[in-house]
Design an enzyme around this catalytic site. Structure first.
Site, PDB file in Angstrom:
ATOM      1  N   ASP A 182     -71.010  58.089  25.611  1.00 59.66           N
ATOM      2  CA  ASP A 182     -71.931  57.904  26.868  1.00 59.66           C
ATOM      3  C   ASP A 182     -71.681  56.559  27.491  1.00 59.66           C
ATOM      4  OD1 ASP A 182     -75.619  57.696  27.029  1.00 59.66           O
ATOM      5  OD2 ASP A 182     -73.825  57.866  28.629  1.00 59.66           O
TER       6      ASP A 182
ATOM      7  N   ASN B  22     -73.156  55.598  30.495  1.00 57.87           N
ATOM      8  CA  ASN B  22     -74.338  54.997  31.455  1.00 57.87           C
ATOM      9  C   ASN B  22     -75.746  55.369  30.895  1.00 57.87           C
ATOM     10  OD1 ASN B  22     -74.288  57.977  31.427  1.00 57.87           O
ATOM     11  ND2 ASN B  22     -74.655  58.191  33.511  1.00 57.87           N
TER      12      ASN B  22
ATOM     13  N   ASP C  19     -77.482  57.684  29.284  1.00 57.98           N
ATOM     14  CA  ASP C  19     -78.238  58.968  29.619  1.00 57.98           C
ATOM     15  C   ASP C  19     -78.328  59.796  28.223  1.00 57.98           C
ATOM     16  OD1 ASP C  19     -76.267  60.996  31.705  1.00 57.98           O
ATOM     17  OD2 ASP C  19     -75.740  60.033  29.920  1.00 57.98           O
TER      18      ASP C  19
ATOM     19  N   ASP D 165     -69.464  61.304  28.898  1.00 58.22           N
ATOM     20  CA  ASP D 165     -69.190  61.246  30.392  1.00 58.22           C
ATOM     21  C   ASP D 165     -67.699  60.930  30.570  1.00 58.22           C
ATOM     22  OD1 ASP D 165     -71.625  58.803  30.581  1.00 58.22           O
ATOM     23  OD2 ASP D 165     -69.447  58.277  30.469  1.00 58.22           O
TER      24      ASP D 165
ATOM     25  N   ASP E  63     -59.644  72.456  30.316  1.00 58.13           N
ATOM     26  CA  ASP E  63     -59.848  73.973  29.778  1.00 58.13           C
ATOM     27  C   ASP E  63     -60.278  74.857  30.957  1.00 58.13           C
ATOM     28  OD1 ASP E  63     -61.572  74.377  26.773  1.00 58.13           O
ATOM     29  OD2 ASP E  63     -61.245  75.928  28.213  1.00 58.13           O
TER      30      ASP E  63
ATOM     31  N   ASP F 244     -59.286  79.803  27.980  1.00 59.59           N
ATOM     32  CA  ASP F 244     -60.670  80.250  27.075  1.00 59.59           C
ATOM     33  C   ASP F 244     -60.244  81.911  27.021  1.00 59.59           C
ATOM     34  OD1 ASP F 244     -63.196  79.256  25.921  1.00 59.59           O
ATOM     35  OD2 ASP F 244     -63.826  80.698  27.360  1.00 59.59           O
TER      36      ASP F 244
ATOM     37  N   GLU G 198     -56.342  80.569  24.290  1.00 60.98           N
ATOM     38  CA  GLU G 198     -57.285  80.815  22.969  1.00 60.98           C
ATOM     39  C   GLU G 198     -57.263  82.245  23.086  1.00 60.98           C
ATOM     40  OE1 GLU G 198     -61.169  80.725  23.495  1.00 60.98           O
ATOM     41  OE2 GLU G 198     -61.748  79.954  21.400  1.00 60.98           O
TER      42      GLU G 198
ATOM     43  N   HIS H 169     -64.390  72.757  18.634  1.00 67.68           N
ATOM     44  CA  HIS H 169     -65.769  72.352  19.142  1.00 67.68           C
ATOM     45  C   HIS H 169     -66.300  73.931  18.440  1.00 67.68           C
ATOM     46  CE1 HIS H 169     -63.836  74.651  22.089  1.00 67.68           C
ATOM     47  NE2 HIS H 169     -65.080  75.088  22.606  1.00 67.68           N
ATOM     48  N   ASP H 170     -65.829  74.559  18.126  1.00 68.70           N
ATOM     49  CA  ASP H 170     -66.485  75.999  17.695  1.00 68.70           C
ATOM     50  C   ASP H 170     -66.501  76.496  16.141  1.00 68.70           C
ATOM     51  OD1 ASP H 170     -64.684  77.772  20.337  1.00 68.70           O
ATOM     52  OD2 ASP H 170     -66.801  77.023  20.275  1.00 68.70           O
TER      53      ASP H 170
HETATM   54  O1  TEU Z   1     -64.526  80.662  22.229  1.00 72.27           O
HETATM   55  C1  TEU Z   1     -64.237  81.892  21.917  1.00 72.27           C
HETATM   56  C2  TEU Z   1     -64.107  82.058  20.422  1.00 72.27           C
HETATM   57  O2  TEU Z   1     -63.640  83.157  20.114  1.00 72.27           O
HETATM   58  C3  TEU Z   1     -64.926  81.645  19.402  1.00 72.27           C
HETATM   59  O3  TEU Z   1     -64.550  80.389  19.131  1.00 72.27           O
HETATM   60  C4  TEU Z   1     -66.360  81.793  19.653  1.00 72.27           C
HETATM   61  O4  TEU Z   1     -66.778  80.705  20.315  1.00 72.27           O
HETATM   62  C5  TEU Z   1     -67.217  81.683  18.588  1.00 72.27           C
HETATM   63  O5  TEU Z   1     -66.567  81.896  17.307  1.00 72.27           O
HETATM   64  C6  TEU Z   1     -68.259  82.856  18.648  1.00 72.27           C
HETATM   65  O6  TEU Z   1     -68.325  83.611  17.714  1.00 72.27           O
HETATM   66  C7  TEU Z   1     -64.423  80.060  23.419  1.00 72.27           C
HETATM   67  C8  TEU Z   1     -65.119  78.725  23.442  1.00 72.27           C
HETATM   68  O7  TEU Z   1     -64.169  77.800  22.835  1.00 72.27           O
HETATM   69  C9  TEU Z   1     -66.367  78.819  23.164  1.00 72.27           C
HETATM   70  O8  TEU Z   1     -66.714  77.378  22.933  1.00 72.27           O
HETATM   71  C10 TEU Z   1     -67.192  79.400  24.084  1.00 72.27           C
HETATM   72  O9  TEU Z   1     -68.546  79.364  23.654  1.00 72.27           O
HETATM   73  C11 TEU Z   1     -66.748  80.765  24.239  1.00 72.27           C
HETATM   74  O10 TEU Z   1     -65.014  80.801  24.426  1.00 72.27           O
HETATM   75  C12 TEU Z   1     -67.100  81.461  25.482  1.00 72.27           C
HETATM   76  O11 TEU Z   1     -66.532  80.672  26.852  1.00 72.27           O
HETATM   77 CA    CA Z   2     -73.743  59.575  30.241  1.00 72.49          CA
END
Ligand code: TEU
Ligand code: CA
Length: 552
Positions: A22, A24, A26, A30, A99, A200, A258, A329-330
């Site tokens: 971050d 700025n 908030d 960013d 993405d 995605d 993905e 991130h998932d």
């Molecule tokens: O993720 C799709 C996906 O298959 C999984 O990682 C899913 O997010 C999770 O296991 C839920 O069951 C992509 C993106 O990486 C994720 O952040 C998004 O939420 C999703 O698609 C929808 O855009």
């Molecule tokens: Ca920020």
């Protein structure tokens, strides 16, 4: 023979911008914060960055619900900030991919706002609208984020599909004008000079034409119904070939799809060079042990990871190219799935680095993985931000689970485990921001952070940095043959990487009990180990030894 390309030799790093830095104050990460940290990434040896979505979004799913593809999310900055980020990234010899979320858009996207106005609106066909059945949803499909995959619209008495959140509306890929609008947008970004895209859930874009009822609940907890009708739909390949022909193929860029739910052989149809569809895909079958899902309480068995990795190393062929990742991130942090003993955090972090950086394929390091970050450690429901976790909690309670048990499952499987602020230092808020961030900082930031690891030559960070350097210094680790050794020995994973220039031998202990070594090697050939001083005839818990046997 493998065709050499820049993206096969790259070492990639995934940034989740909201939680990276971050600038700025908030409390939200960013683009200017990313620019501040480009020297850090260059120092680590990164030469490819994948940015999770930075487009204008109401953030129902943290940017995976896009409202305007050609505008930067207000919290992240401006298009000028983006142009500067791209320039500064390229100046450092780092490429940048974005993405691309084109299975769905936000319900606030102007296309959907138009589409839902009336049945004869020119944008009606951009989305999937169906009549209900006996006053109910058109079929029994459910969303990945709990509940039916349909929103009812009173004005037109029809239902619109959303396999993700209620604010993420599935695009209708059967409709050519919609596809053409997507191609125009993609080329607009490619003309700005970006280096490609991560796509995605790109294998979900073609739905079975009659939208038939689903017959199975996949994975009890994450359980979605109907996914068998779109995970590999009837037109997915013709759409991807048309997409590639109209966009990516005209530029020197990389694409990585993905593709949840595809197996190895199906994946070849998406990435084999002759298919002219995608360059790589992210496959998820190694992310949980078989029969388990992210919310199950179990100790991840590295023997199973070994089996998965060997399968893709051996059977994917020379005309398909692996991506290698262990976090994103998932998913919860991988160290936390493997061990809860803090004395092993570091050595397990280095073990994961070894798998990522000495196998064949393009490695993707997820932000924080290079310093061995572990799960968030949230105890209160109010600490969670992820729409999936919040909806999942409600679903579990409705299914009769106690509050304590439901909260325990969320703590285990929540995607927020990987979305807490990047831990830069032991200062307030982990040096991510001067103010309280959009999501809590996990309490281990005082011991696990960049600043302390930069100074410690035996840190997880320096182990990653060394391996990245070896990978860039020896093409053997990129293109060399993968040759397993004594494959059937439980709790050991040993393999060679070999070409006509050099030979590496890697031996790993996959568990917390000491294991006999498989092979005695001259200790002077030891290049790197996650144990500084180790006795020779036994492997310590999670011990990794990397040898360079010869270098012609
Ligand atoms: O993720 C799709 C996906 O298959 C999984 O990682 C899913 O997010 C999770 O296991 C839920 O069951 C992509 C993106 O990486 C994720 O952040 C998004 O939420 C999703 O698609 C929808 O855009
Ligand atoms: Ca920020």
């Amino acid at each position: 023979e493998i065709k050499p390309t820049w993206w096969k030799e790259a070492v990639a790093y995934q940034i989740y911008p909201r939680s990276f830095k971050d600038s700025n104050q908030d409390g939200i990460g960013d683009l200017c914060g990313i620019i501040e940290k480009l020297d850090y990434l260059q120092e680590l040896g990164i030469n490819l960055i994948w940015l999770s979505p930075i487009y204008d979004s109401p953030n129902d799913d943290n940017g995976y619900d896009i409202r305007d593809y050609k505008k930067i999310m207000q919290e992240f900055g401006t298009m000028q900030d983006f142009d500067r980020l791209l320039l500064e990234t390229h100046k450092r010899g780092i490429r940048l991919i974005m993405d691309l979320v084109i299975n769905h858009t936000s319900d606030e996207h102007k296309w959907f706002v138009e589409s839902s106005k009336s049945k004869d609106n020119p944008y009606r066909e951009y989305y999937i609208w169906e009549k209900g059945k006996n006053g109910k949803e058109p079929n029994n499909w459910t969303s990945f984020f709990s509940g039916p995959a349909w929103n009812y619209d009173y004005k037109t008495n029809e239902w619109s599909m959303h396999i993700w959140s209620k604010k993420q509306m599935d695009l209708n890929w059967n409709y050519k004008p919609m596809r053409n609008d997507l191609y125009e947008m993609i080329n607009w970004w490619l003309d700005k000079g970006i280096d490609g895209f991560r796509l995605d859930v790109i294998n979900f874009i073609s739905k079975e034409s009659q939208l038939p009822d689903g017959h199975t609940m996949i994975e009890e907890l994450i359980g979605v119904c109907g996914v068998e009708n779109y995970a590999f739909g009837p037109h997915v390949h013709s759409y991807l070939q048309e997409l590639n022909k109209n966009t990516f193929s005209n530029y020197d860029v990389v694409t990585v799809g993905e593709t949840p739910g595809l197996g190895l052989n199906t994946s070849k149809y998406f990435t084999h060079e002759s298919r002219e569809e995608l360059n790589m895909i992210f496959n998820f079958e190694h992310m949980d042990n078989p029969g388990k899902d992210r919310f199950d309480d179990y100790q991840y068995d590295l023997n199973i990871l070994k089996k998965q990795l060997v399968k893709w190393q051996m059977d994917y062929g020379n005309s398909c190219w692996n991506s290698l990742f262990l976090e994103n991130h998932d998913f919860p942090r991988m160290i936390s799935k493997i061990t809860n003993e803090s004395k092993y955090y570091g050595v397990v972090g280095k073990l994961l680095a070894t798998l990522l950086l000495t196998l064949k394929g393009t490695p993707f390091i997820y932000q924080g993985q290079e310093i061995g970050m572990i799960n968030a450690g949230f105890d209160l429901l109010e600490e969670y931000r992820d729409v999936e976790s919040i909806n999942m909690y409600d679903k579990l309670i409705k299914k009769g689970m106690t509050k304590e048990e439901a909260l325990r499952r969320i703590k285990i499987g929540s995607r927020d485990n990987a979305r807490v602020p990047m831990q830069w230092s032991s200062n307030n808020f982990a040096g991510f921001s001067d103010v309280n961030p959009w999501i809590g900082v996990s309490q281990n930031y005082k011991t696990i952070n960049v600043k302390s690891q930069l100074k410690d030559n035996n840190s997880v960070y320096h182990f990653y940095k060394s391996l990245v350097e070896y990978r860039k210094g020896y093409k053997t680790l990129v293109y060399g043959d993968f040759i397993p050794y004594k494959l059937n020995k439980k709790n050991r994973f040993a393999y060679y990487r070999k070409d006509n220039e050099s030979t590496f031998y890697i031996e790993i202990n996959l568990c917390s009990a000491k294991q006999k070594r498989l092979k005695e090697i001259d200790p002077t050939k030891l290049l790197l180990s996650n144990y500084i001083n180790h006795i020779t005839d036994f492997l310590e818990p999670y011990e990794v030894d990397i040898y360079m046997l010869n270098n012609h």
